[in-house]
Motif scaffolding. Structure first.
Motif, PDB file in Angstrom:
ATOM      1  N   LEU A 121       0.832  -1.212   0.000  1.00  0.00           N
ATOM      2  CA  LEU A 121       0.000   0.000   0.000  1.00  0.00           C
ATOM      3  C   LEU A 121       0.866   1.263   0.000  1.00  0.00           C
ATOM      4  CD1 LEU A 121      -2.963  -0.776   2.419  1.00  0.00           C
ATOM      5  CD2 LEU A 121      -3.026  -0.476  -0.057  1.00  0.00           C
ATOM      6  N   GLU A 122       1.981   1.214   0.710  1.00  0.00           N
ATOM      7  CA  GLU A 122       2.866   2.391   0.725  1.00  0.00           C
ATOM      8  C   GLU A 122       3.365   2.664  -0.692  1.00  0.00           C
ATOM      9  OE1 GLU A 122       2.949   3.918   3.613  1.00  0.00           O
ATOM     10  OE2 GLU A 122       4.062   5.572   2.719  1.00  0.00           O
ATOM     11  N   ALA A 123       3.693   1.592  -1.402  1.00  0.00           N
ATOM     12  CA  ALA A 123       4.145   1.756  -2.788  1.00  0.00           C
ATOM     13  C   ALA A 123       3.018   2.345  -3.630  1.00  0.00           C
ATOM     14  CB  ALA A 123       4.578   0.402  -3.344  1.00  0.00           C
ATOM     15  N   ALA A 124       1.785   1.882  -3.381  1.00  0.00           N
ATOM     16  CA  ALA A 124       0.643   2.390  -4.150  1.00  0.00           C
ATOM     17  C   ALA A 124       0.428   3.879  -3.860  1.00  0.00           C
ATOM     18  CB  ALA A 124      -0.611   1.591  -3.806  1.00  0.00           C
ATOM     19  N   LEU A 125       0.635   4.281  -2.591  1.00  0.00           N
ATOM     20  CA  LEU A 125       0.494   5.701  -2.240  1.00  0.00           C
ATOM     21  C   LEU A 125       1.561   6.548  -2.923  1.00  0.00           C
ATOM     22  CD1 LEU A 125      -0.299   6.072   1.552  1.00  0.00           C
ATOM     23  CD2 LEU A 125      -1.751   6.564  -0.404  1.00  0.00           C
ATOM     24  N   MET A 126       2.743   5.980  -3.066  1.00  0.00           N
ATOM     25  CA  MET A 126       3.833   6.718  -3.732  1.00  0.00           C
ATOM     26  C   MET A 126       3.468   6.995  -5.187  1.00  0.00           C
ATOM     27  SD  MET A 126       7.190   4.778  -2.330  1.00  0.00           S
ATOM     28  CE  MET A 126       8.189   5.439  -1.021  1.00  0.00           C
ATOM     29  N   VAL A 127       2.735   6.046  -5.794  1.00  0.00           N
ATOM     30  CA  VAL A 127       2.289   6.266  -7.180  1.00  0.00           C
ATOM     31  C   VAL A 127       1.394   7.512  -7.211  1.00  0.00           C
ATOM     32  CG1 VAL A 127       0.928   5.296  -9.102  1.00  0.00           C
ATOM     33  CG2 VAL A 127       2.419   3.811  -7.760  1.00  0.00           C
ATOM     34  N   ASP A 128       0.575   7.684  -6.161  1.00  0.00           N
ATOM     35  CA  ASP A 128      -0.298   8.856  -6.045  1.00  0.00           C
ATOM     36  C   ASP A 128       0.504  10.149  -5.954  1.00  0.00           C
ATOM     37  OD1 ASP A 128      -2.923   8.446  -6.295  1.00  0.00           O
ATOM     38  OD2 ASP A 128      -3.438   8.566  -4.163  1.00  0.00           O
ATOM     39  N   GLU A 129       1.738  10.024  -5.473  1.00  0.00           N
ATOM     40  CA  GLU A 129       2.586  11.217  -5.351  1.00  0.00           C
ATOM     41  C   GLU A 129       3.371  11.448  -6.635  1.00  0.00           C
ATOM     42  OE1 GLU A 129       4.986  10.454  -1.847  1.00  0.00           O
ATOM     43  OE2 GLU A 129       3.193   9.908  -0.728  1.00  0.00           O
ATOM     44  N   ASP A 130       2.931  10.794  -7.693  1.00  0.00           N
ATOM     45  CA  ASP A 130       3.558  10.959  -9.014  1.00  0.00           C
ATOM     46  C   ASP A 130       4.986  10.445  -9.083  1.00  0.00           C
ATOM     47  OD1 ASP A 130       1.408  11.863 -10.330  1.00  0.00           O
ATOM     48  OD2 ASP A 130       1.824  14.003  -9.968  1.00  0.00           O
ATOM     49  N   ILE A 131       5.289   9.477  -8.253  1.00  0.00           N
ATOM     50  CA  ILE A 131       6.613   8.854  -8.390  1.00  0.00           C
ATOM     51  C   ILE A 131       6.465   7.719  -9.412  1.00  0.00           C
ATOM     52  CG2 ILE A 131       8.514   7.705  -7.201  1.00  0.00           C
ATOM     53  CD1 ILE A 131       7.530   8.986  -4.601  1.00  0.00           C
ATOM     54  N   GLU A 132       7.429   7.654 -10.296  1.00  0.00           N
ATOM     55  CA  GLU A 132       7.429   6.632 -11.351  1.00  0.00           C
ATOM     56  C   GLU A 132       7.344   5.223 -10.737  1.00  0.00           C
ATOM     57  OE1 GLU A 132       7.667   5.534 -15.170  1.00  0.00           O
ATOM     58  OE2 GLU A 132       8.129   7.613 -14.677  1.00  0.00           O
ATOM     59  N   PRO A 133       6.364   4.377 -11.143  1.00  0.00           N
ATOM     60  CA  PRO A 133       6.285   3.022 -10.568  1.00  0.00           C
ATOM     61  C   PRO A 133       7.611   2.257 -10.640  1.00  0.00           C
ATOM     62  CG  PRO A 133       4.347   3.454 -11.897  1.00  0.00           C
ATOM     63  CD  PRO A 133       5.254   4.643 -12.069  1.00  0.00           C
ATOM     64  N   ALA A 134       8.304   2.362 -11.771  1.00  0.00           N
ATOM     65  CA  ALA A 134       9.556   1.603 -11.893  1.00  0.00           C
ATOM     66  C   ALA A 134      10.580   2.071 -10.861  1.00  0.00           C
ATOM     67  CB  ALA A 134      10.119   1.751 -13.302  1.00  0.00           C
ATOM     68  N   ALA A 135      10.511   3.370 -10.502  1.00  0.00           N
ATOM     69  CA  ALA A 135      11.459   3.903  -9.513  1.00  0.00           C
ATOM     70  C   ALA A 135      11.144   3.330  -8.134  1.00  0.00           C
ATOM     71  CB  ALA A 135      11.377   5.427  -9.480  1.00  0.00           C
ATOM     72  N   ILE A 136       9.863   3.184  -7.847  1.00  0.00           N
ATOM     73  CA  ILE A 136       9.446   2.631  -6.543  1.00  0.00           C
ATOM     74  C   ILE A 136       9.913   1.175  -6.449  1.00  0.00           C
ATOM     75  CG2 ILE A 136       7.441   2.087  -5.097  1.00  0.00           C
ATOM     76  CD1 ILE A 136       5.996   4.421  -6.692  1.00  0.00           C
ATOM     77  N   ASP A 137       9.656   0.433  -7.515  1.00  0.00           N
ATOM     78  CA  ASP A 137      10.072  -0.975  -7.525  1.00  0.00           C
ATOM     79  C   ASP A 137      11.584  -1.098  -7.366  1.00  0.00           C
ATOM     80  OD1 ASP A 137       7.647  -2.140  -7.584  1.00  0.00           O
ATOM     81  OD2 ASP A 137       7.618  -2.596  -9.727  1.00  0.00           O
ATOM     82  N   GLN A 138      12.285  -0.185  -8.060  1.00  0.00           N
ATOM     83  CA  GLN A 138      13.742  -0.309  -8.008  1.00  0.00           C
ATOM     84  C   GLN A 138      14.288  -0.056  -6.602  1.00  0.00           C
ATOM     85  OE1 GLN A 138      16.796   2.130  -9.884  1.00  0.00           O
ATOM     86  NE2 GLN A 138      16.504   0.842 -11.695  1.00  0.00           N
ATOM     87  N   ALA A 139      13.614   0.842  -5.855  1.00  0.00           N
ATOM     88  CA  ALA A 139      14.082   1.124  -4.492  1.00  0.00           C
ATOM     89  C   ALA A 139      14.032  -0.153  -3.648  1.00  0.00           C
ATOM     90  CB  ALA A 139      13.217   2.207  -3.865  1.00  0.00           C
TER      91      ALA A 139
END
Ligand code: NAD
Length: 696
Positions: free
Chosen positions: A513-531
């Motif tokens: 869910l935290e990752a999903a919220l980050m998508v809401d903050e306009d962070i690139e999904p691939a960047a979230i996954d890479q972290a």
């Protein structure tokens, strides 16, 4: 109970030579009338041979006797029905910290293996079942390897943060095409009988009943000559070609096992690149490198993971007494569970309200059986054991019923009521629910004591963990049966108590869910996954969500939000919208990512990617893990660590969430969580259980 099909070898008696016998501790030496000597390894007080220092010392004494009275040929084989030798004794590696002392011990081991190789008579390793790690290395030191049909060879050392250390690096790359040898060592994958023959590892495949004749034929050969490597190997013995090949291996390996987290495969590539073709230099480099690697945190944490698996396996000790299983619901999970149980030797009936899923379940079983390297005859037997049962005739006969219908509380209650009526009184009833509280389901049964959760993970054939979920009314007999049954189907039984999301989903959901919220903050999904991948997760949270299915994630998240007393992240609106539109992830071809050929289409790495806050993701999990421990969802921190590693792939080289928290420092984590709570909300408030985490 039906024997698991994979141990058919256990039904055949092994050809172990004949004649007068001398004992050498864990080895026996027999000399038969044809002049062939049989060195039989049969480690004491265990069902599986390992190559401990004592076993090597015993072998050394046996070799002395063989040298003193040279036979026509020496056969090396195991007396254990399960296989040849499983590898080194991993417990000898635990806590290793002195590189020089390790190197010294390794040199002694190499001395014994070199001595076997130098014998002046043909040497023949006969392998049935597995020859792994040190066992494979011992077989490689023989002139010939005869594989009994079904045998497999492999170097799983990379999974322990190591590479072969008893001569495997140079012997295998001398014996076969060196790039194939490197692939086996770098991936830890095994070569099954036919592949082993094709690669040149096995010289012959035979059946147990023809072994004597095969041995006699090899005993007549000169030995010491192999030319299976071919032109490519000759070219790779030259430096420039090897440099190029090593470069390619390095970049492929970096993708799967980054050097920073997994140094062993990179060290192995370095050894081969610098010394390939020079046996003596490679041997020295192998010893030094192995002695160093074993002292690293990565290897020690991966060795810890090895023992965590053993700990979970122990939960499955004992006999379930189950021979027949009935599965209700032949969807994604029901079909997989049915296939797996049939593959493992159980008689399975499976029912569904639709006919189509039943047909698919049978296809699924054949596919999985093939992937598990079962022979055509074994696959036929699996399909004989698996019976589509639209009218649920099997339900009234089964020892165990597993309900795997859709995650709808009313439907499940209705189904369980009717299962309870039709099942035998002494049958155990289990549910595969991911998120429903078990007490509520148990209350519909006349005898709630015979009911509990058996929570498998998807895909069942790959994810070994099974949560055995208790509730206050579940009887000890029911739980013992479910634990033993899980062990019998070769999965890892993990006792947990009913709790929102049980253990694994409770910990994983805040992270997704935290990752999903980050998508809401306009962070690139691939960047979230890479972290998350940089931390060491095998795949990022958004890719996991897409693979699991956004609909399923939503179900679990909704149910957690309703039931947990603590705040968890908001479920972002875009997620519901996607689910409403049918964009469910991999299964529908579009989710957070577009999917093509089973792969998410991600944007390329850029500078933004490294700035994603990794702690927001990882500490979400850790905070929930601490809550689960405090709440007694799981009995102890090691079981929690094991569950997260085997169900979610939690960075294994970090040894599990709690182990990682202890290594990093609970006090620092609490400060970071407080800071995250100030910035992002109370969901990050440190759990009160953190105060106990520092205590071992
Ligand atoms: P699914 O929708 O793929 O399959 C459910 C099957 O049940 C369908 O074939 C449907 O026709 C059948 N069914 C519906 N009503 C029925 C009835 N009254 N009697 C018999 N069959 C009926 O669902 P799934 O993903 O396999 O999930 C099944 C259970 O497993 C759920 O409780 C889910 O939470 C749990 N689970 C799912 C996953 C996963 O990743 N899919 C993982 C772990 C646990």
């Amino acid at each position: 109970m039906n024997k698991p099909v994979l141990s058919v070898i256990g039904k055949t008696s092994l050809e172990l030579g004949s004649g007068p016998e001398t004992n050498f501790g864990n080895w026996r030496l027999r000399r038969d009338e044809s002049g062939v000597a049989w060195a039989i390894v049969d480690c004491k007080d265990t069902g599986t041979n390992t190559l401990s220092e004592t076993v090597l010392t015993d072998l050394s004494q046996l070799l002395e006797a063989v040298e003193a009275d040279l036979p026509k040929a020496l056969v090396v084989r195991s007396a254990k029905p399960g296989g040849f030798i499983a590898g080194a004794d991993v417990s000898e590696f635990r806590g290793a910290s002195d590189e020089d002392a390790i190197a010294e011990r390794l040199r002694a081991g190499h001395g014994v293996i070199d001595r076997l190789e130098a014998l002046k008579c043909p040497t023949i390793a006969v392998v049935h079942g597995f020859a792994l790690g040190g066992g494979f290395e011992l077989a490689l030191a023989c002139d010939y390897r005869i594989a009994i049909d079904g045998a497999w060879f492999g170097f799983p050392e990379v999974r322990l943060g190591l590479h072969p250390g008893l001569g495997g690096t140079f012997r295998l790359s001398e014996l076969i095409d060196p790039t194939e040898a490197m692939t086996l060592m770098l991936t830890g994958k095994s070569a099954h009988t036919k592949k082993a023959k094709k690669l040149g590892i096995a010289d012959e495949i035979t059946q147990e009943r023809h072994l004597r004749a095969a041995v006699a034929a090899f005993a007549r050969k000169d030995g010491k000559q192999h030319n299976g490597r071919g032109f490519k190997a000759a070219v790779l013995d030259l430096g420039p070609a090897r440099n190029m090949a090593a470069g390619r291996m390095r970049s492929q390996t970096e993708e799967k096992a980054p050097r920073e987290h997994y140094p062993a495969p990179h060290a192995l590539i370095g050894i081969w690149e610098s010394h390939g073709g020079d046996r003596s230099a490679m041997q020295q480099a192998e010893i030094r490198s192995f002695a160093h690697l074993i002292t690293t945190d990565t290897a020690q944490n991966l060795i810890r993971v090895f023992f965590l698996r053993e700990k979970l396996k122990k939960n499955g000790d004992g006999k379930s007494g189950v021979t027949s299983v009935h599965i209700v619901g032949a969807g994604t999970m029901g079909a997989e569970i049915a296939a797996w149980c049939a593959i493992k030797g159980f008689r399975v009936t499976i029912s569904d309200i639709e006919l189509e899923p039943l047909g698919k379940a049978v296809e699924e079983a054949a596919r999985t059986a093939r992937k598990e390297h079962l022979s055509d005859i074994e696959i036929r037997d699996v399909l004989d054991r698996l019976m589509p049962d639209p009218r649920s005739y099997g339900l009234g006969e089964a020892d165990l019923i597993i309900e795997a219908a859709p995650e709808k509380p009313d439907l499940k209650r209705e189904l369980l009521t009717s299962i309870d009526e039709r099942a035998r009184e002494d049958a155990v009833i289990a549910t595969n629910t991911s998120s429903l509280e078990l007490g509520g389901l148990a209350s519909v049964l006349k005898n709630p004591g015979r009911f509990a959760g058996l929570h498998f993970f998807n895909p069942v054939s790959k994810l070994e963990l099974v949560e055995v979920v208790s509730h206050p009314q579940a009887s000890a007999e029911t739980l013992a049966l479910l634990n033993a049954f899980t062990g019998e189907i070769d999965r890892l039984p993990t006792p947990v108590r009913t709790y929102p999301g049980f253990l694994v989903n409770r910990i994983l959901t805040p992270y997704l869910l935290e990752a999903a919220l980050m998508v809401d903050e306009d962070i690139e999904p691939a960047a979230i996954d890479q972290a998350a991948e940089r931390f060491g997760m095998p795949m990022g949270p958004l890719e996991v969500a897409d693979r699991v299915g956004l609909d399923i994630c939503l179900d679990v998240a909704d149910s957690l939000r309703d039931k947990l007393e603590k705040p968890i992240a908001e479920i972002p609106g875009w997620m519901r919208k996607r689910v409403e539109k049918g964009e469910l992830g991999e299964k529908s071809g579009q989710g957070i990512y577009a999917w093509k050929d089973g792969e998410p289409q991600k944007s390329k790495a850029n500078d933004e990617m490294s700035s994603v806050n990794q702690d927001r993701l990882i500490l979400s999990m850790l905070n929930a893990a601490v809550e689960c421990l405090r709440e007694g969802v799981v009995g102890d921190p090691d079981t929690l660590d094991a569950a997260m590693i085997f169900a979610t792939g939690f960075a294994p080289f970090r040894g599990g969430p709690i182990h990682y928290a202890r290594q990093r420092g609970p006090d620092e984590i609490v400060v970071t969580l407080e800071e995250l709570a100030r910035r992002h909300g109370p969901r990050f408030a440190p759990d009160e259980g953190w105060k106990d985490i520092g205590k071992e």
